[in-house]
Scaffold this motif. Structure first.
Motif, mmCIF file in Angstrom:
data_model
loop_
_atom_site.group_PDB
_atom_site.id
_atom_site.type_symbol
_atom_site.label_atom_id
_atom_site.label_comp_id
_atom_site.label_asym_id
_atom_site.label_seq_id
_atom_site.Cartn_x
_atom_site.Cartn_y
_atom_site.Cartn_z
ATOM 1 N N SER A 170 -8.889 4.951 -0.288
ATOM 2 C CA SER A 170 -8.588 6.088 0.601
ATOM 3 C C SER A 170 -9.199 5.869 1.946
ATOM 4 N N ILE A 171 -8.710 6.602 2.991
ATOM 5 C CA ILE A 171 -9.241 6.797 4.107
ATOM 6 C C ILE A 171 -10.687 6.859 4.076
ATOM 7 N N HIS A 172 -11.228 7.834 3.484
ATOM 8 C CA HIS A 172 -12.591 8.123 3.300
ATOM 9 C C HIS A 172 -13.476 6.969 2.593
ATOM 10 N N SER A 173 -12.899 6.195 1.584
ATOM 11 C CA SER A 173 -13.763 5.441 0.984
ATOM 12 C C SER A 173 -13.463 3.963 1.173
ATOM 13 N N ALA A 174 -12.525 3.588 2.195
ATOM 14 C CA ALA A 174 -12.119 2.179 2.342
ATOM 15 C C ALA A 174 -13.353 1.482 3.531
ATOM 16 N N PRO A 175 -13.740 0.619 3.036
ATOM 17 C CA PRO A 175 -14.556 -0.389 4.017
ATOM 18 C C PRO A 175 -14.112 -0.619 5.568
ATOM 19 N N LEU A 176 -15.246 -0.173 6.116
ATOM 20 C CA LEU A 176 -14.868 -0.476 7.680
ATOM 21 C C LEU A 176 -14.725 -1.884 8.103
ATOM 22 N N ASN A 177 -14.321 -2.184 9.336
ATOM 23 C CA ASN A 177 -14.501 -3.471 10.050
ATOM 24 C C ASN A 177 -13.884 -4.779 8.866
ATOM 25 N N SER B 177 -3.565 -8.595 0.268
ATOM 26 C CA SER B 177 -3.459 -7.675 -0.810
ATOM 27 C C SER B 177 -2.901 -6.307 -0.083
ATOM 28 N N TRP B 178 -1.722 -6.166 -0.271
ATOM 29 C CA TRP B 178 -1.037 -4.881 0.169
ATOM 30 C C TRP B 178 -1.057 -3.758 -0.867
ATOM 31 N N ILE B 179 -2.163 -3.801 -1.698
ATOM 32 C CA ILE B 179 -2.106 -2.755 -2.905
ATOM 33 C C ILE B 179 -3.485 -1.782 -2.131
ATOM 34 N N SER B 180 -3.027 -0.604 -2.111
ATOM 35 C CA SER B 180 -3.928 0.483 -1.500
ATOM 36 C C SER B 180 -4.661 1.035 -2.674
ATOM 37 N N GLU B 181 -5.999 0.564 -2.811
ATOM 38 C CA GLU B 181 -6.904 0.886 -3.732
ATOM 39 C C GLU B 181 -7.795 1.984 -3.390
ATOM 40 N N LYS C 295 -10.137 -6.260 6.733
ATOM 41 C CA LYS C 295 -8.820 -5.943 6.462
ATOM 42 C C LYS C 295 -8.592 -5.197 5.383
ATOM 43 N N VAL C 296 -8.057 -4.047 5.263
ATOM 44 C CA VAL C 296 -7.678 -3.092 4.127
ATOM 45 C C VAL C 296 -6.236 -2.727 4.141
ATOM 46 N N CYS C 297 -5.862 -2.028 3.049
ATOM 47 C CA CYS C 297 -4.433 -1.804 3.100
ATOM 48 C C CYS C 297 -4.637 -0.250 2.657
ATOM 49 N N ILE C 298 -3.908 0.715 3.426
ATOM 50 C CA ILE C 298 -4.000 2.265 3.167
ATOM 51 C C ILE C 298 -2.653 2.532 3.043
ATOM 52 N N LYS C 299 -2.559 3.551 2.086
ATOM 53 C CA LYS C 299 -1.334 4.136 1.875
ATOM 54 C C LYS C 299 -1.483 5.583 2.224
ATOM 55 N N ALA C 300 -0.544 5.912 3.304
ATOM 56 C CA ALA C 300 -0.718 7.202 3.871
ATOM 57 C C ALA C 300 0.589 7.752 4.357
ATOM 58 N N VAL C 301 0.778 8.982 4.764
ATOM 59 C CA VAL C 301 1.950 9.404 5.300
ATOM 60 C C VAL C 301 1.756 9.624 6.847
#
Ligand code: ADP
Ligand code: MG
Length: 685
Positions: free
Chosen positions: A50-57, A44-48, A59-65
């Protein structure tokens, strides 16, 4: 050029000769193949988050500059390190790449990207991604398909090819499901389903696409199975008037188990009805299926009908012949054999005897269904170890008579709901009991360090008058040539092993060799001297897996036990424990594989074939379990017979309806269906 499903993949834009070859290696030859080369999974390359709220450890997709250009440095051992920072506004995460020469040039400060990877807190307590996958954010935020065994192609290349194909075919892609069914079950159209399975926007797309494609696959499967069936309700079978079971039993050297008696009565009752019997007997190895078949064939003969028993191997057919001749000695019932390896003259004569009615009972292999075999009054068809026969073969055999009774016997138990679907409307009898006096086969798993002790044990058993099997994974050494590099090496061949041991360790004992590469005549001779007790120790391959019955054999040694599947090991073990003496099964393996170890543990823990089949199903997954070689079923791409049962039932209902209304598939909306299911079944008939 105009692209259609049949177009060779080479003519698709962006694919040349070279790439086409890579696709061919994946079994993809045409555009149609490509479209049904389905993803194995999705990222899933859908960034749902944020860096603050994403689960750790995980696989996640983060949208960032990218907020600072990557900086390279050299780490320990000359390792190339690239570090940088990315921000999504409130949050910042650091990025770290190892030995990636190109990454610092390809990522630009100030650009927005999707970072796909595992987010962790680093030593400073800040979020960090190590070697994430990165793509530009724009236009890439969707579920990325992951294709199975892609060889030298990567998933992106495959995805692009699929995109090109779907774009050029457009909605012109014909849909083979009748419009009525699409409406009734609210299914996706074919084009939409393909779009959604290859380029889903979300989970729901995948589910919808799968539902439609699985429906199509299972409908084809059901149509294929059902169309090979003759109509049971309209034609009448060869009805049995008198039950001669008692008479048969008086000549039998043992008394039946209650499970055997029950199965025989169930079958006789079936055969006394106007409609032909269709029954499946499931019984664990050694439960005495042959005697059940013999009782029914005796009944047929006494009622004036012929019957035929079809075995999966010549060795087994010959064994059955011997058993039956013993059972039917002095009864006036004639038992004959027909196998592929018989000479032309012998075959011709056997066929003549069959046609003029001299033969009451025929035992054989595939040869009994060839076109020029004619019966005078075929009343019953029995297939032994039937999971080895394809659906189509069974149907052909049935066509030899005027809708004769059908009995299939299998040692592989499968869930009841499934057998209903796979075997059509078969009734089921279960032999859940072994003949009295049988003991469990004591089973041990050991490593090769125990060989000396095992050899001594075999000798001791031989001295007591018993016999042993030693099974190797290979027949001859030369077979090792095409070895899969991922498999464990040093697999033993029966031919080499007997050479090593027969004049040395087992000098003074009679040994014999049996494997599938030998000529049928040689195999028979060896089998005969083993079953006559002349050979004490039989070195062999899995040719002995199915059906062989030598009650005096009490030891089964299996070398490289890691090479065999669970059901296969159980079948092999089932060659022992057929008499009243204690039997032993010794599984030898040096494998470190946890999977193999688990199989061996299960073998040591239970002798119950139904439990083992259950475990096997769990470990291997139904795809493998019902795979083409085992069951005569085609390989399914998406459907899972164990979990897609709802769709399976719906597909079955519709398939029955279609066959009832349009048995020849002549209506325009059904024509494509026929093409489809014929394709599905071509490889295995
Ligand atoms: P399978 O179900 O594996 O095909 P078989 O039909 O080969 O088993 O039978 C296994 C052995 O048990 C044979 O040697 C057979 O003669 C013997 N047998 C079958 N039924 C009985 C019984 N009721 N009592 C004693 N022995 C039996
Ligand atoms: Mg058998």
């Amino acid at each position: 050029m105009n692209i259609s499903s049949e177009t060779n993949i080479r003519y698709l834009k962006g694919i040349g000769e070279k790439k086409a070859e890579l696709f061919n290696k994946l079994g993809v030859y045409t555009v149609g193949d490509l479209l049904t080369f389905f993803p194995r999974a999705y990222e899933s390359w859908i960034s749902e988050k944020s860096i603050h709220s994403a689960p750790l450890n995980t696989k996640v997709c983060i949208k960032a500059v990218l907020s600072s250009q990557l900086v390279s440095s050299r780490g320990r051992g000359g390792l190339l390190l690239c570090r940088g920072l990315a921000t999504d506004g409130p949050g910042i995460m650091s990025l770290l790449f190892f030995n990636n020469k190109y990454i610092s040039q390809s990522l630009k400060e100030g650009e927005e990207y999707l970072f796909y990877g595992v987010l962790k807190l680093n030593d400073y307590g800040t979020p960090e991604m190590i070697s994430p996958k990165v793509v530009k954010a724009e236009g890439n935020e969707y579920m990325h398909p992951v294709y199975p065994q892609t060889g030298s192609l990567n998933s992106t290349q495959i995805r692009n090819a699929v995109k090109t194909a779907l774009d050029s075919l457009g909605a012109s892609l014909p849909d083979l499901l009748p419009a009525e069914l699409i409406k009734k079950y609210r299914l996706e159209g074919f084009y939409d389903a393909l779009m959604k399975i290859h380029f889903p926007k979300n989970e729901e797309d995948i589910l919808k696409a799968r539902r439609r494609l699985i429906f199509e696959e299972l409908l084809s499967l059901q149509l294929g199975i059902l169309s090979t069936r003759t109509d049971a309700s309209s034609a009448s079978g060869k009805r049995i008037k008198t039950d001669y079971t008692k008479q048969f039993l008086s000549g039998l050297p043992f008394s039946l188990t209650s499970a055997q008696s029950r199965s025989i009565s169930e079958c006789v009752a079936d055969m006394q009805r106007a409609e032909p019997m269709r029954r499946l007997i499931q019984g664990d190895v050694g439960s005495g299926k042959t005697a059940v078949a013999a009782a029914l064939m005796y009944n047929c003969a006494r009622n004036g009908f012929q019957s035929v028993l079809m075995a999966p191997t010549e060795v087994l057919a010959n064994q059955h012949l011997k058993t039956f001749r013993r059972f039917f000695d002095n009864t006036g019932i004639s038992v004959d054999i027909l196998t592929g390896s018989m000479g032309a003259k012998a075959k011709r004569e056997a066929k003549a005897r069959l046609k003029n009615g001299e033969t009451d009972i025929l035992i054989g292999t595939h040869a009994v269904i060839t076109d020029d075999v004619e019966y005078s009054s075929l009343g019953l068809v029995v297939t032994d170890e039937q999971h080895r026969f394809g659906v189509c073969q069974r149907a052909r055999l049935r066509e030899k008579g005027e809708n004769p009774h059908v009995l299939v016997m299998s040692a592989t138990p499968i869930p009841r709901t499934l057998s209903l679907i796979i075997y059509g409307d078969l009734d089921i009898s279960i032999l859940d009991e072994k003949p009295a006096g049988r003991r469990c086969v004591k089973t041990y798993a050991v490593d090769t360090g125990y060989r000396e002790r095992i050899y001594n044990f075999i000798k001791k058993q031989a001295d007591m008058g018993r016999q042993a099997y030693i099974v190797c994974p290979l027949a001859t050494e030369s077979e090792d040539g095409d070895e899969n590099p991922f498999e464990e090496k040093s697999r033993l061949s029966a031919e080499e092993y007997i050479k090593q041991l027969s004049t040395d360790v087992f000098a003074g004992y009679t040994t014999g060799l049996l494997h599938g590469k030998m000529k049928p005549k040689e195999k028979d001779a060896v089998m005969k001297s083993f079953s006559d007790g002349e050979i004490q120790i039989l070195f062999c391959t899995v040719v002995v897996e199915v059906g062989i019955d030598v009650p005096n054999a009490t030891v089964m040694v299996i070398e490289n036990a890691e090479c065999f599947g669970l059901s296969q090991l159980h079948q092999l073990r089932g060659r022992t424990g057929r008499g009243s003496e204690q039997s032993y099964c010794i599984l030898i393996s040096d494998s470190k594989s946890e999977h193999a170890a688990q199989r061996l543990r299960i073998m040591c823990a239970t002798n119950d074939g139904f439990k083992i089949a259950d475990e096997d199903l769990k470990m291997r997954g139904p795809g493998d379990f019902f795979g083409n070689r085992q069951s005569g079923l085609p390989n399914l791409k998406l459907a899972d017979l164990m979990s897609d049962t709802k769709i399976l039932y719906a597909a079955r209902t519709e398939a029955l309806e279609i066959i009832k209304n349009d048995p020849q598939f002549s209506l325009s909306e059904n024509k494509m269906l026929k093409v489809q299911f014929s394709k599905l079944f071509t490889d295995i008939s």
